[in-house]
Design an enzyme around this catalytic site. Structure first.
Site, mmCIF file in Angstrom:
data_model
loop_
_atom_site.group_PDB
_atom_site.id
_atom_site.type_symbol
_atom_site.label_atom_id
_atom_site.label_comp_id
_atom_site.label_asym_id
_atom_site.label_seq_id
_atom_site.Cartn_x
_atom_site.Cartn_y
_atom_site.Cartn_z
ATOM 1 N N MET A 1 2.456 3.005 4.705
ATOM 2 C CA MET A 1 2.213 1.620 4.166
ATOM 3 C C MET A 1 3.423 0.759 4.412
ATOM 4 O O MET A 1 4.257 1.053 3.527
ATOM 5 C CB MET A 1 1.630 1.957 2.668
ATOM 6 C CG MET A 1 0.475 2.824 2.456
ATOM 7 S SD MET A 1 0.352 2.947 0.742
ATOM 8 C CE MET A 1 1.508 4.009 0.449
ATOM 9 N N GLY B 1 5.992 -0.631 -0.758
ATOM 10 C CA GLY B 1 6.257 -0.124 0.529
ATOM 11 C C GLY B 1 6.302 1.587 0.428
ATOM 12 O O GLY B 1 7.286 1.806 -0.539
ATOM 13 N N SER B 2 5.634 2.293 1.173
ATOM 14 C CA SER B 2 5.480 3.756 0.816
ATOM 15 C C SER B 2 4.967 4.482 1.771
ATOM 16 O O SER B 2 4.616 3.959 3.182
ATOM 17 C CB SER B 2 5.292 4.069 -0.484
ATOM 18 O OG SER B 2 4.117 3.409 -0.767
ATOM 19 N N ARG B 3 4.644 5.935 1.558
ATOM 20 C CA ARG B 3 3.974 6.807 2.672
ATOM 21 C C ARG B 3 3.295 7.827 1.855
ATOM 22 O O ARG B 3 3.646 8.252 0.596
ATOM 23 C CB ARG B 3 5.200 7.372 3.490
ATOM 24 C CG ARG B 3 4.862 8.689 4.280
ATOM 25 C CD ARG B 3 5.855 9.115 5.062
ATOM 26 N NE ARG B 3 5.717 10.234 5.656
ATOM 27 C CZ ARG B 3 6.440 10.640 6.791
ATOM 28 N NH1 ARG B 3 7.604 10.063 7.204
ATOM 29 N NH2 ARG B 3 6.363 11.948 7.450
#
Length: 223
Positions: A103, A191-193
């Protein structure tokens, strides 16, 4: 059988915002108001822009979920950066099918449950903050793993992973909770995953490079 279902009741607002974003939004709006009252035009305009950006980041649109038996929906909006078998993982015994969704700050960051079932465990790991699109982020970054057991006894795991900018992982579910497919369960700030581990026999429905939406896009199917 209905083609789509609502996992959560629809919001009664035109622009739903995740509650976790309220402190950020109110802080930015307050600073903007102060600048405006002091007659500081440029800082006030920058503050207004920042407030709108934060509102956009924490947007939480309603989603309908495809009613497909055995279907696994994406837990996050973003881009699929990995699809493939792994011999082992830290959260479940044996091999698995791993699917990773990255993301950016422009994606919706509210996370949703991939399949219905019971939460078997929630495991938090402190860690570093490498860019979430790097392979080492799965092992080294701060992360929160949710292990779920389906009614058929299958176990899947979905892992919230902090990124380069993200500094806060939010998870609302706990061990023993019964959850629905597509239900909101948390978010990661800025922001990440998300890594998803499915049983080795699961069939992928996406490939690297695909764009997906939380709750609506099918990542795979449980056989």
């Amino acid at each position: 059988m209905e083609e789509f279902v609502w996992p959560d009741p629809p919001e009664q607002t035109a622009f739903p915002v995740a509650k976790a974003g309220y402190p950020f939004i109110f802080s930015a709006a307050f600073a903007t108001a102060v600048f405006a009252l002091l007659g500081l035009v440029v800082p006030a305009l920058l503050g207004l822009f920042a407030t709108l950006c934060i509102c956009c980041f924490f947007r939480d649109p309603d989603r309908v979920v495809p009613n497909v038996e055995g279907g696994v929906v994406s837990p996050a909006d973003g881009k699929v950066i990995f699809v493939g078998p792994v011999a082992e993982n830290p959260f479940m015994e044996g091999p698995a099918l791993k699917i990773s969704v990255f993301m950016t700050v422009f994606n919706v960051h509210v996370n949703r449950v991939p399949v219905e079932g019971r939460i078997a465990d929630v495991v938090y790991h402190p860690g570093k903050f490498f860019s979430a699109n790097l392979d080492k982020a799965s092992d080294d970054n701060e992360r929160n793993a949710v292990i779920l057991e389906t009614s058929r006894g299958e176990r899947i795991c979905f892992v919230q992973i902090a990124g380069l900018i993200a500094r806060r992982i939010i998870c609302h579910v706990k061990q023993g909770d019964t959850v629905r497919k597509g239900q909101r369960f948390g978010l990661i700030c800025f922001g990440s995953r998300l890594d998803v581990y499915l049983p080795a026999g699961a069939v992928p429905r996406v490939q690297a490079g695909d764009k997906v939406q939380a709750g609506t896009s099918l990542l795979g199917s449980l056989i």
